[in-house]
Design an enzyme around this catalytic site. Sequence first.
Site, PDB file in Angstrom:
ATOM      1  N   ARG A 219      -6.120   3.796  -0.138  1.00 41.10           N
ATOM      2  CA  ARG A 219      -6.831   5.036   0.735  1.00 41.10           C
ATOM      3  C   ARG A 219      -6.968   6.012  -0.637  1.00 41.10           C
ATOM      4  O   ARG A 219      -5.942   6.614  -1.032  1.00 41.10           O
ATOM      5  CB  ARG A 219      -6.098   5.501   1.800  1.00 41.10           C
ATOM      6  CG  ARG A 219      -6.887   6.543   2.664  1.00 41.10           C
ATOM      7  CD  ARG A 219      -6.080   7.338   3.851  1.00 41.10           C
ATOM      8  NE  ARG A 219      -5.050   8.226   3.160  1.00 41.10           N
ATOM      9  CZ  ARG A 219      -3.657   8.319   3.606  1.00 41.10           C
ATOM     10  NH1 ARG A 219      -3.412   7.713   4.408  1.00 41.10           N
ATOM     11  NH2 ARG A 219      -2.987   9.262   2.942  1.00 41.10           N
ATOM     12  N   GLU A 235      -5.518  11.991  -4.735  1.00 36.15           N
ATOM     13  CA  GLU A 235      -4.856  11.021  -5.287  1.00 36.15           C
ATOM     14  C   GLU A 235      -5.763   9.650  -4.614  1.00 36.15           C
ATOM     15  O   GLU A 235      -6.246   9.761  -3.746  1.00 36.15           O
ATOM     16  CB  GLU A 235      -3.740  11.122  -5.023  1.00 36.15           C
ATOM     17  CG  GLU A 235      -3.332  10.791  -3.571  1.00 36.15           C
ATOM     18  CD  GLU A 235      -1.559  10.689  -3.124  1.00 36.15           C
ATOM     19  OE1 GLU A 235      -0.848  10.223  -4.105  1.00 36.15           O
ATOM     20  OE2 GLU A 235      -1.315  10.802  -1.976  1.00 36.15           O
ATOM     21  N   ASN A 237      -4.094   6.299  -3.024  1.00 38.93           N
ATOM     22  CA  ASN A 237      -2.995   5.738  -2.620  1.00 38.93           C
ATOM     23  C   ASN A 237      -3.123   4.111  -2.840  1.00 38.93           C
ATOM     24  O   ASN A 237      -3.915   3.435  -2.181  1.00 38.93           O
ATOM     25  CB  ASN A 237      -2.557   5.853  -1.249  1.00 38.93           C
ATOM     26  CG  ASN A 237      -2.495   7.741  -1.090  1.00 38.93           C
ATOM     27  OD1 ASN A 237      -1.554   8.033  -1.521  1.00 38.93           O
ATOM     28  ND2 ASN A 237      -3.531   8.225  -0.677  1.00 38.93           N
ATOM     29  N   SER A 242      -1.351   4.409   5.324  1.00 38.10           N
ATOM     30  CA  SER A 242      -0.717   4.482   6.792  1.00 38.10           C
ATOM     31  C   SER A 242      -2.152   4.960   7.397  1.00 38.10           C
ATOM     32  O   SER A 242      -3.086   5.656   7.085  1.00 38.10           O
ATOM     33  CB  SER A 242       0.240   5.092   6.928  1.00 38.10           C
ATOM     34  OG  SER A 242       0.470   6.443   6.462  1.00 38.10           O
ATOM     35  N   LYS A 405       0.583   9.257 -10.321  1.00 39.13           N
ATOM     36  CA  LYS A 405      -0.188  10.344 -10.511  1.00 39.13           C
ATOM     37  C   LYS A 405      -0.425  10.556 -12.060  1.00 39.13           C
ATOM     38  O   LYS A 405      -1.626  10.991 -12.547  1.00 39.13           O
ATOM     39  CB  LYS A 405       0.674  11.362  -9.889  1.00 39.13           C
ATOM     40  CG  LYS A 405       0.439  11.745  -8.431  1.00 39.13           C
ATOM     41  CD  LYS A 405       1.314  12.682  -7.875  1.00 39.13           C
ATOM     42  CE  LYS A 405       0.752  12.129  -6.087  1.00 39.13           C
ATOM     43  NZ  LYS A 405       1.412  11.270  -5.549  1.00 39.13           N
ATOM     44  N   LYS A 461       2.918  18.282 -10.005  1.00 38.89           N
ATOM     45  CA  LYS A 461       3.155  16.782  -9.289  1.00 38.89           C
ATOM     46  C   LYS A 461       4.128  15.928 -10.087  1.00 38.89           C
ATOM     47  O   LYS A 461       3.949  15.439 -11.150  1.00 38.89           O
ATOM     48  CB  LYS A 461       1.956  16.124  -8.820  1.00 38.89           C
ATOM     49  CG  LYS A 461       0.946  16.942  -8.030  1.00 38.89           C
ATOM     50  CD  LYS A 461      -0.238  15.968  -7.718  1.00 38.89           C
ATOM     51  CE  LYS A 461      -1.116  16.704  -6.461  1.00 38.89           C
ATOM     52  NZ  LYS A 461      -2.274  15.640  -6.151  1.00 38.89           N
ATOM     53  N   GLU A 465       5.506   9.732  -4.075  1.00 40.40           N
ATOM     54  CA  GLU A 465       4.494   9.358  -2.855  1.00 40.40           C
ATOM     55  C   GLU A 465       5.207   9.953  -1.644  1.00 40.40           C
ATOM     56  O   GLU A 465       6.388  10.121  -1.359  1.00 40.40           O
ATOM     57  CB  GLU A 465       4.395   7.999  -2.820  1.00 40.40           C
ATOM     58  CG  GLU A 465       3.580   7.293  -3.826  1.00 40.40           C
ATOM     59  CD  GLU A 465       2.183   7.854  -4.238  1.00 40.40           C
ATOM     60  OE1 GLU A 465       1.498   8.291  -3.198  1.00 40.40           O
ATOM     61  OE2 GLU A 465       1.854   7.693  -5.350  1.00 40.40           O
ATOM     62  N   GLY A 466       4.183  10.150  -0.574  1.00 39.51           N
ATOM     63  CA  GLY A 466       4.893  10.451   0.664  1.00 39.51           C
ATOM     64  C   GLY A 466       5.061  11.820   1.398  1.00 39.51           C
ATOM     65  O   GLY A 466       5.509  12.059   2.409  1.00 39.51           O
ATOM     66  N   ARG A 549      -7.040  14.172   8.035  1.00 33.45           N
ATOM     67  CA  ARG A 549      -5.807  14.866   8.280  1.00 33.45           C
ATOM     68  C   ARG A 549      -6.237  16.368   8.175  1.00 33.45           C
ATOM     69  O   ARG A 549      -6.536  16.760   7.079  1.00 33.45           O
ATOM     70  CB  ARG A 549      -4.726  14.095   7.440  1.00 33.45           C
ATOM     71  CG  ARG A 549      -4.329  12.824   7.409  1.00 33.45           C
ATOM     72  CD  ARG A 549      -3.386  12.352   6.543  1.00 33.45           C
ATOM     73  NE  ARG A 549      -3.933  12.560   5.209  1.00 33.45           N
ATOM     74  CZ  ARG A 549      -3.326  12.401   4.028  1.00 33.45           C
ATOM     75  NH1 ARG A 549      -1.935  12.289   3.922  1.00 33.45           N
ATOM     76  NH2 ARG A 549      -3.800  12.309   2.816  1.00 33.45           N
TER      77      ARG A 549
HETATM   78  P1  ADP Z   1       1.535  12.339  -2.031  1.00 31.05           P
HETATM   79  O1  ADP Z   1       1.531  11.124  -2.714  1.00 31.05           O
HETATM   80  O2  ADP Z   1       3.145  13.056  -1.794  1.00 31.05           O
HETATM   81  O3  ADP Z   1       1.113  12.311  -0.734  1.00 31.05           O
HETATM   82  P2  ADP Z   1      -0.439  14.197  -2.782  1.00 31.05           P
HETATM   83  O4  ADP Z   1      -1.027  14.209  -4.320  1.00 31.05           O
HETATM   84  O5  ADP Z   1      -1.322  13.548  -1.957  1.00 31.05           O
HETATM   85  O6  ADP Z   1       0.962  13.524  -2.906  1.00 31.05           O
HETATM   86  O7  ADP Z   1      -0.204  15.701  -2.431  1.00 31.05           O
HETATM   87  C1  ADP Z   1       0.523  15.901  -1.127  1.00 31.05           C
HETATM   88  C2  ADP Z   1      -0.319  16.987  -0.422  1.00 31.05           C
HETATM   89  O8  ADP Z   1      -0.451  18.205  -1.357  1.00 31.05           O
HETATM   90  C3  ADP Z   1      -1.681  16.548  -0.147  1.00 31.05           C
HETATM   91  O9  ADP Z   1      -1.961  15.754   1.147  1.00 31.05           O
HETATM   92  C4  ADP Z   1      -2.508  17.944  -0.151  1.00 31.05           C
HETATM   93  O10 ADP Z   1      -2.300  18.486   1.319  1.00 31.05           O
HETATM   94  C5  ADP Z   1      -1.909  18.508  -0.968  1.00 31.05           C
HETATM   95  N1  ADP Z   1      -2.209  18.637  -2.495  1.00 31.05           N
HETATM   96  C6  ADP Z   1      -1.939  17.710  -3.379  1.00 31.05           C
HETATM   97  N2  ADP Z   1      -2.943  18.141  -4.342  1.00 31.05           N
HETATM   98  C7  ADP Z   1      -3.603  19.158  -4.273  1.00 31.05           C
HETATM   99  C8  ADP Z   1      -4.374  19.666  -4.890  1.00 31.05           C
HETATM  100  N3  ADP Z   1      -4.718  19.578  -6.180  1.00 31.05           N
HETATM  101  N4  ADP Z   1      -4.961  21.047  -4.339  1.00 31.05           N
HETATM  102  C9  ADP Z   1      -4.511  21.366  -2.986  1.00 31.05           C
HETATM  103  N5  ADP Z   1      -3.613  20.738  -2.483  1.00 31.05           N
HETATM  104  C10 ADP Z   1      -2.994  19.632  -3.021  1.00 31.05           C
HETATM  105 MG    MG Z   2      -1.060  12.042  -0.484  1.00 31.13          MG
END
Ligand code: ADP
Ligand code: MG
Length: 573
Positions: A219, A235, A237, A242, A405, A461, A465-466, A549
Amino acid sequence: MKTTLLPSLASSSSSSSSKSSSSSRTYHQCSCALVVCAAFLRGRGHHHRYRRRPSQTAATNASSSSSLSSSFRFRRSNKTRRGSQNDSSSSSSTNSSMLVNDDVDDPTIRPTAEEAISWAFQHGLVVASGKETAGQVFHAPVALYPTPFPKDVFEFAKEITPKFAELYDKVSEDDAFMRETLREAALSDPEFTGRLWKIYEACGKRGNGRLDKELGILRTDYMLDTRSGMPLQVEVNTVSTSFMGLGSKVTLLHQHLAEYTKGNIDDDMKLKKENMPTNDSLNQAAKTLCEGWKCMECENASILMVVQEGETNIFDQRLISQKVFETIGVKTIRKTLREINESGRLDLKTNLFSIDGQLCSVIYFRAGYSPSDFPSEAQWEAKMLLEKSSSLKSPSVAMHLAGSKKIQQALAEEGVLEKFMPNDATEMRKVFAGLYSFEGEKNMQKTIQLGLSNPADYVLKPQREGGGNNLYGKELKEKLENDTKDLPAYILMQRIFPPSHQVTMLRKGLAHEIESLSELGIYGSYLRKGDVNSNTARVMNEHGGSLLRTKAASSDEGGVAAGYAVLDSPYLV
Ligand code: ADP
Ligand code: MG
């Protein structure tokens, strides 16, 4: 590819694949449509207010990139809202139901909410309370109505996403690149990335017995960036994605409610089903596992689903298993890493994973992506055993690590994406946000300075994940100022600012109206059999459905399972 419809890609010609006149509208028109949509959704208790954040206003330049945000209208509902948007305890309700106390001041909401809750239970749109066998369930947290999303952005994300499945598969097969890119992250994060890397070294790398196959239910997540008008990639995944099951149910729920509430409002205010894209994510996830199972050519084998202890999202997972069973008659065995360590083994004849006397030719990971999945050595041993087997893993540890990442950041560096995807890199780069490395003394200083120059514009970051792991604002600043030792295991990312909408969410039976942001996930169904660089090896690389979401605009993080967001579907405008 329908790229001409996006502002920064605008050309004078409309897309050859455009079918209707509406598909040649500009993004500006598209966002006007969002406002119209807001008007008719307003009549249904789904109040969308498009507003610019102050920072967006400041940053939005006068060029074409402002075409999206400049058409936003600052709209306010006439009705008064009470108390905190998030705090149901502060609300009172005008409806007559005895059991509920919604935080939404709209009498039409309760009957619709009750229909939604009932539909959710009747159709399996549910999550468990914590213990797999307890049988106690809640309806999944959902948006009551679909949230407007620009059609052209959706279509672009949908078309570009399969390219990322191919890219990440190629990356996972490039040992030199993986080694070079993940070296410092593995050293700076020895407890997790380092451990996964050791497993990769032992059995995931080419030449160490890794299968010449890859199976992916991926995803790719995007947020619509109001500054550029582009869907920017949050990102990719590659492990344990899920909500393919529940996500497709949410689309069906929203389609049902569109019909159900039809009589309530004027014709021109009605939700139109044609604006609610079919979502085949459940079927696609099952199809991916079925195709993987078939390509292993082991008639009497089952599928192993590796699950977390105390999993609450079991119905999402079981929907997929049931669909697989209905399609090819193959059962899924659910085991935790602890159970696998206790009774799993490798079959002497086939080297396939075997547990309780049952061969498993496909191993589907819905666990093992977070340090909390590995409370002891037992879980790491189980992961190693699974990886050593000749069963087809979804994903292999190499593909799992490719979804780091750190890899995402490395691909954004000049010429790197181009090396892997020479023909598609230009299009793919359009969804890249700014990504910065802390590796090496020079990068370290430069990236720290960049982050500190305006912490509100960046996200820090780690290799996790998660949800719930990223650092923002004050925390980001503190980390960059005071705790730089393990920064090579982090990346700095440009913060994406999506438009906010007023959305009615249902959580545990109560409706809350919350100013919200949405994140679009596009699933991918992927199977390669043979050399990654051969075009004929890709048996399947298909659009796998979608998921929206939606979370409170005040929340930085976004996971549904992590409790930040609700399941939603896009209303294409
Ligand atoms: P994870 O692997 O923990 O899901 P993500 O990169 O998806 O990590 O980050 C978690 C959440 O943080 C995302 O679902 C989003 O809501 C927010 N987020 C992540 N990166 C960004 C960004 N560059 N700008 C704004 N919000 C972000
Ligand atoms: Mg994510």
